[in-house]
Each structure stands twice: as structure tokens, then as C-alpha cells.
Write an enzyme that holds these catalytic residues in place. Structure first.
Site, PDB file in Angstrom:
ATOM      1  N   ASN A 208       0.811  -1.138  -0.115  1.00 48.94           N
ATOM      2  CA  ASN A 208      -0.085   0.213   0.014  1.00 48.94           C
ATOM      3  C   ASN A 208       0.892   1.216  -0.067  1.00 48.94           C
ATOM      4  O   ASN A 208       2.214   1.244   0.033  1.00 48.94           O
ATOM      5  CB  ASN A 208      -0.826   0.014   1.120  1.00 48.94           C
ATOM      6  CG  ASN A 208      -0.086  -0.155   2.482  1.00 48.94           C
ATOM      7  OD1 ASN A 208       0.477   0.612   2.824  1.00 48.94           O
ATOM      8  ND2 ASN A 208      -0.350  -1.158   3.198  1.00 48.94           N
ATOM      9  N   ASP A 274      -4.368  -6.535   5.168  1.00 43.86           N
ATOM     10  CA  ASP A 274      -5.332  -7.239   6.074  1.00 43.86           C
ATOM     11  C   ASP A 274      -5.337  -8.446   5.463  1.00 43.86           C
ATOM     12  O   ASP A 274      -5.490  -9.741   5.987  1.00 43.86           O
ATOM     13  CB  ASP A 274      -6.921  -6.619   5.623  1.00 43.86           C
ATOM     14  CG  ASP A 274      -7.059  -5.373   6.538  1.00 43.86           C
ATOM     15  OD1 ASP A 274      -6.490  -5.277   7.691  1.00 43.86           O
ATOM     16  OD2 ASP A 274      -7.757  -4.398   5.846  1.00 43.86           O
ATOM     17  N   LYS A 284       8.728 -17.620 -10.293  1.00 39.92           N
ATOM     18  CA  LYS A 284       8.151 -16.435 -10.995  1.00 39.92           C
ATOM     19  C   LYS A 284       6.822 -17.112 -11.612  1.00 39.92           C
ATOM     20  O   LYS A 284       7.129 -18.092 -12.395  1.00 39.92           O
ATOM     21  CB  LYS A 284       9.074 -15.839 -11.963  1.00 39.92           C
ATOM     22  CG  LYS A 284       8.193 -14.462 -12.381  1.00 39.92           C
ATOM     23  CD  LYS A 284       9.357 -13.823 -13.386  1.00 39.92           C
ATOM     24  CE  LYS A 284       8.519 -12.825 -14.261  1.00 39.92           C
ATOM     25  NZ  LYS A 284       9.156 -12.257 -15.402  1.00 39.92           N
ATOM     26  N   PHE A 319      -3.741   3.013  14.749  1.00 40.21           N
ATOM     27  CA  PHE A 319      -4.345   4.024  13.720  1.00 40.21           C
ATOM     28  C   PHE A 319      -5.221   3.661  12.888  1.00 40.21           C
ATOM     29  O   PHE A 319      -5.488   2.382  12.896  1.00 40.21           O
ATOM     30  CB  PHE A 319      -2.824   4.294  12.900  1.00 40.21           C
ATOM     31  CG  PHE A 319      -2.140   5.525  13.519  1.00 40.21           C
ATOM     32  CD1 PHE A 319      -1.274   5.344  14.686  1.00 40.21           C
ATOM     33  CD2 PHE A 319      -1.986   6.948  12.732  1.00 40.21           C
ATOM     34  CE1 PHE A 319      -0.528   6.316  15.227  1.00 40.21           C
ATOM     35  CE2 PHE A 319      -1.122   7.766  13.531  1.00 40.21           C
ATOM     36  CZ  PHE A 319      -0.500   7.613  14.511  1.00 40.21           C
ATOM     37  N   LYS A 333     -14.288   0.906  15.404  1.00 40.32           N
ATOM     38  CA  LYS A 333     -12.873   0.133  15.478  1.00 40.32           C
ATOM     39  C   LYS A 333     -12.197   0.151  16.819  1.00 40.32           C
ATOM     40  O   LYS A 333     -11.734  -0.879  17.314  1.00 40.32           O
ATOM     41  CB  LYS A 333     -12.156   0.934  14.462  1.00 40.32           C
ATOM     42  CG  LYS A 333     -10.944  -0.062  13.942  1.00 40.32           C
ATOM     43  CD  LYS A 333     -10.301   0.318  12.618  1.00 40.32           C
ATOM     44  CE  LYS A 333     -11.073   0.106  11.636  1.00 40.32           C
ATOM     45  NZ  LYS A 333     -10.545   0.438  10.250  1.00 40.32           N
ATOM     46  N   LYS A 337     -11.159  -3.489  18.524  1.00 47.18           N
ATOM     47  CA  LYS A 337      -9.732  -3.811  18.651  1.00 47.18           C
ATOM     48  C   LYS A 337      -9.287  -3.783  20.176  1.00 47.18           C
ATOM     49  O   LYS A 337      -8.499  -4.497  20.489  1.00 47.18           O
ATOM     50  CB  LYS A 337      -8.934  -2.580  18.040  1.00 47.18           C
ATOM     51  CG  LYS A 337      -9.040  -2.481  16.657  1.00 47.18           C
ATOM     52  CD  LYS A 337      -8.097  -3.187  15.625  1.00 47.18           C
ATOM     53  CE  LYS A 337      -8.192  -2.755  14.137  1.00 47.18           C
ATOM     54  NZ  LYS A 337      -7.361  -3.541  13.242  1.00 47.18           N
TER      55      LYS A 337
HETATM   56  O1  C5P Z   1      -8.460  -2.590  10.888  1.00 48.44           O
HETATM   57  P1  C5P Z   1      -7.681  -1.506  10.257  1.00 48.44           P
HETATM   58  O2  C5P Z   1      -6.601  -1.843   9.394  1.00 48.44           O
HETATM   59  O3  C5P Z   1      -8.414  -0.228   9.843  1.00 48.44           O
HETATM   60  O4  C5P Z   1      -6.808  -1.043  11.762  1.00 48.44           O
HETATM   61  C1  C5P Z   1      -5.926  -0.115  11.532  1.00 48.44           C
HETATM   62  C2  C5P Z   1      -4.839  -0.479  13.040  1.00 48.44           C
HETATM   63  O5  C5P Z   1      -4.972  -1.835  13.112  1.00 48.44           O
HETATM   64  C3  C5P Z   1      -3.617   0.336  12.682  1.00 48.44           C
HETATM   65  O6  C5P Z   1      -3.243   0.431  13.914  1.00 48.44           O
HETATM   66  C4  C5P Z   1      -2.821  -1.077  12.020  1.00 48.44           C
HETATM   67  O7  C5P Z   1      -1.353  -0.904  12.529  1.00 48.44           O
HETATM   68  C5  C5P Z   1      -3.590  -2.164  12.811  1.00 48.44           C
HETATM   69  N1  C5P Z   1      -3.586  -3.448  12.115  1.00 48.44           N
HETATM   70  C6  C5P Z   1      -3.075  -4.841  12.640  1.00 48.44           C
HETATM   71  N2  C5P Z   1      -3.134  -5.720  11.921  1.00 48.44           N
HETATM   72  C7  C5P Z   1      -3.698  -5.855  10.804  1.00 48.44           C
HETATM   73  C8  C5P Z   1      -4.323  -4.761  10.311  1.00 48.44           C
HETATM   74  C9  C5P Z   1      -4.211  -3.624  11.069  1.00 48.44           C
HETATM   75  O8  C5P Z   1      -2.317  -4.584  13.718  1.00 48.44           O
HETATM   76  N3  C5P Z   1      -3.783  -7.098  10.102  1.00 48.44           N
END
Ligand code: C5P
Length: 391
Positions: A208, A274, A284, A319, A333, A337
């Protein structure tokens, strides 16, 4: 704003030396005490009398103008809260990086153990010289802050990178550095930054646009606030704290597992993918006759949630980057979390976020309180986040 602070300005022999006169005035107007030390070459560009009048202090040039029992290079270093070298020539930067102390300015730099900021100015070919870059990198690793030169028309007739950055930028960097209090002394702060890289095959990956700059700014500011910092990042940074370079979300999770237990604050500024590819191809992947290709993805672990599930006394900060309904999504969120704070970024705006040097965020806590931080440089945002979560 600067009363009670003593700023030591080192001026070296570059044409941009004349610009420092304005800067001295600005520091004085805002209450600072300013001491100037100039290299003999600097006086070819700006006079001692001008610098003396503006700083309302003696201007120091020679090493052996001893005024008191302590040699000048020691007393000037001891009396000052910060040392700024601007403009800094390739010559002076390189001497400081090698520990050469052959004039008063380089001797003071050698004896200076507090915060040092260097604003280089030189011809673009000198700036791009790998030897100079190596010296800069060495000093950066030792904690010196560099204010990168701007690109544009150079006094030598070239167009390129090498102009002294703006006086406003130098002024803000000094004010910012002087305003730090050591609120994180004795604390271990772990920060993640950058977008994770999920390999598809040996030459392709999914990632990304995250630049890693926000997390890097948080790590740097935490260091300036006295913390023992570990930055876990997918990007190449050099800094005077431990940096663990990782690639994928799984690597990042493993690195965090090593650092989490004895940490006090964890800031997850990384953009963790994700999903990752289910079946990584060792070879390859070949183009086929099909018009479409389906990659099967599997969910990455939610690292942040995993940390929150096992946390004891740590403060965990997440974040979130949203392109719509920023606050509603962020509120949902933080509950999902289970982190202590969530810093919400609006990525639909072009002037902030991702590769930009600026950001504007809202910090949520788990009790539903909101704290908005207006648009500012990522360094300022980082300071405000760390101050807020540490209150
Ligand atoms: O769910 P989302 O990606 O929006 O959440 C963002 C936060 O979760 C960020 O702090 C990111 O570093 C963390 N994150 C994580 N593991 C993932 C996806 C996001 O720790 N697989």
C-alpha cells in the site's frame, strides 16, 4: 516563547550565511538568548559586527579568545540549550562526522552533547556526493537532526538540491526541539511504521501507499522525549534508536512479539495488509493464455487486536485510515480492537496523510472522548499524540 533558552548558532562559510541574520532577529524577538560562533570563512559572507548587533552578544570565531577559566568550546556548549549549524557546508559537516575539531565551531560541536540541528547548504553535486551523504547518515544515526536543503536555483549557477531550507522551517524546528520535555524518560516505546509487503512470487507483491513517515516521526519524537525507542518498520530509515526492518505482516507480528512484553507504550502506525497471498509461488508466475488471474488471499492476523488481548500495563495506540465516515468507523474500530487510543486519519484529503509531511488527526479514547489535532507537520502531530496519551 523562547525566553530562558539559549540558542547557539554556528555559521559556516556559505553564501546562505546572510539569511541567518533574519533568523537571529526572529529568535531574539521571541525572547531567546543567542550566541553566535562563526567559522573564519563565514565572515567572508557576513560581518562580525552585523552578527554582534543582531545577537546582542559577542561573536566567537577563534579558539583561543579565552574569556574565563573554562575554554570557550566547553563554556559555550555548557551554557546553550541547543546548537544549530546553519548554513552548514559539506566541509564542516564532514569534519564534525569525523570528530575533527580544528576551529572553534567544530570544537564546540565535538563537545556538544545536547540537541543539535544542522541545516546544510551547498552545491547540488556536493550534496549528492556519497561521501557527504555517508557523513550525514553517520551524524543522523548519532541523533543529529538534519533539515534537508531545498531544490531550486543555487548561487553557484546550478539548479538542484542544495539551497538552505526556509528560515521559517529552521525556526520551527528549533522551537519544536526546545519545547520537548522528557516526559518519556525511562519508558520503552515501540512504534510500527510503513505498509507491509506481502509477496506473491519472487518478483511481485501486494502493498500500500504508506510512506512510514508518521510512525518515524512518532519514534523520533519519543526518543527526544527521553524514551528507549524501538521502531519496527518496512521502510529504510536511519536514526539513533533500534530499528527492526520487516517485510510482511507476519514478520511485523514476530518482531512485535519480541518487544511487547517489557514495553510501556506501543504505537501501531503501520499500514498492515489485511490479507496475504494464500499460496506463495517459489517460482516467478508465468503469464497464461487466460485473460484473468485469480489470486487467493487469506486473512493476516490482526496484530493490534492480538496485542490488546494480551496486554497488561502497556498503553496500546492504533491508527486508522478511513476514506469515508471517519469518526463513525473509528468509534466502531476502537471497540473492536480494544486499544487504549485510536488515531483517526482522513485519507480522502490530498493535502495530508500518506506521503505528505503534514497530517491532521482525531484521537479517540476508549471512553468515547475525542481530541482533534489541527493540520501540522507530522513531527508536531507526533508530539501532540505522545503528550496526550501520556497525560
Ligand atoms: O482494521 P484496520 O486496518 O483499519 O486497523 C488499523 C490499525 O490496526 C492500525 O493501527 C494497524 O497498524 C493495525 N492493524 C494490525 N493488523 C492488521 C491490520 C491492521 O495490527 N492485520
Amino acid at each position: 516563547m523562547l525566553s530562558g533558552k539559549t540558542i547557539l548558532i554556528g555559521i559556516t562559510g556559505g553564501i546562505a550565511a546572510y539569511k541567518i541574520c533574519e533568523l537571529i532577529r526572529k529568535f531574539k524577538k521571541n525572547g531567546a538568548s543567542v550566541k553566535v560562533v562563526a567559522t573564519p570563512n563565514a565572515l567572508n559572507f557576513v560581518t562580525k559586527l552585523t552578527l554582534q548587533n543582531l545577537s546582542q552578544n559577542e561573536v566567537y570565531v577563534q579558539e583561543f579568545d579565552v574569556k574565563n577559566w573554562k575554554p570557550e568550546h566547553i563554556s559555550l556548549a555548557d551554557e546553550s540549550d541547543i546548537m544549530l549549524i546553519a548554513p552548514a557546508t559539506a566541509n564542516t559537516i564532514s569534519k564534525i562526522a569525523q570528530g575533527v575539531a580544528d576551529n572553534l565551531l567544530t570544537s564546540i560541536a565535538c563537545a556538544f552533547s545536547k540537541k543539535m540541528i544542522i541545516a546544510p547548504a551547498m552545491n547540488c553535486n556536493m550534496w549528492n556526493n556519497p561521501v557527504i551523504q555517508e557523513n550525514i547518515s553517520k551524524l543522523r544515526n548519532l541523533g543529529v537532526e538534519f533539515l534537508e536543503p531545498d531544490s531550486g536555483f543555487l548561487a553557484c549557477g546550478y539548479i538542484g538540491k542544495g539551497r538552505l531550507c526556509s528560515i521559517e522551517k529552521i525556526y520551527s524546528a528549533v522551537v519544536e526541539a526546545l519545547n520537548y520535555s522528557k516526559i518519556l524518560e525511562g519508558k520503552k516505546v515501540v512504534v510500527t511504521s510503513g505498509g507491509t509487503i506481502e509477496d506473491i512470487d519472487p518478483v511481485r507483491y501486494i502493498s500500500n501507499y504508506s510512506s512510514g513517515k508518521m510512525g518515524f516521526a512518532i519514534a523520533k519524537v519519543a526518543k527526544d522525549m527521553g524514551a528507549n525507542v524501538v521502531l519496527i518498520t518496512t521502510k529504510d530509515f536511519t536514526a539513533p534508536f533500534k530499528i527492526v526492518k520487516v517485510k510482511s505482516a507476519i514478520d511485523m507480528q514476530n518482531a512485535l512479539d519480541q518487544e511487547f512484553e517489557n514495553s510501556d507504550i506501543v504505537v501501531m502506525a503501520a499500514a498492515v495488509a489485511d490479507y496475504r497471498v494464500k499460496n506463495y509461488s517459489e517460482q516467478k508466475m508465468k503469464k497464461t493464455s487466460e485473460d484473468t488471474l485469480i489470486l487467493e488471499l487469506v486473512k493476516n492476523p490482526d496484530i493490534l487486536k492480538g496485542l490488546c488481548d494480551k496486554k497488561t500495563s502497556q498503553i496500546v495506540v492504533g491508527f486508522c485510515a478511513e476514506s469515508e465516515n471517519l469518526l463513525e468507523n473509528a468509534k466502531e474500530k476502537i471497540q473492536k480492537k480494544g486499544c487504549d487510543f485510536l488515531v483517526a486519519n482522513d485519507i480522502s484529503r490530498k493535502d495530508i496523510g500518506f506521503s505528505s509531511d503534514d497530517n491532521e488527526v482525531t484521537i479517540l479514547d476508549k471512553n468515547g472522548n475525542l481530541k482533534r489535532i489541527e493540520k501540522a507537520s507530522k513531527t508536531v502531530i507526533a508530539r501532540k499524540i505522545l503528550e496526550y496519551i501520556n497525560e
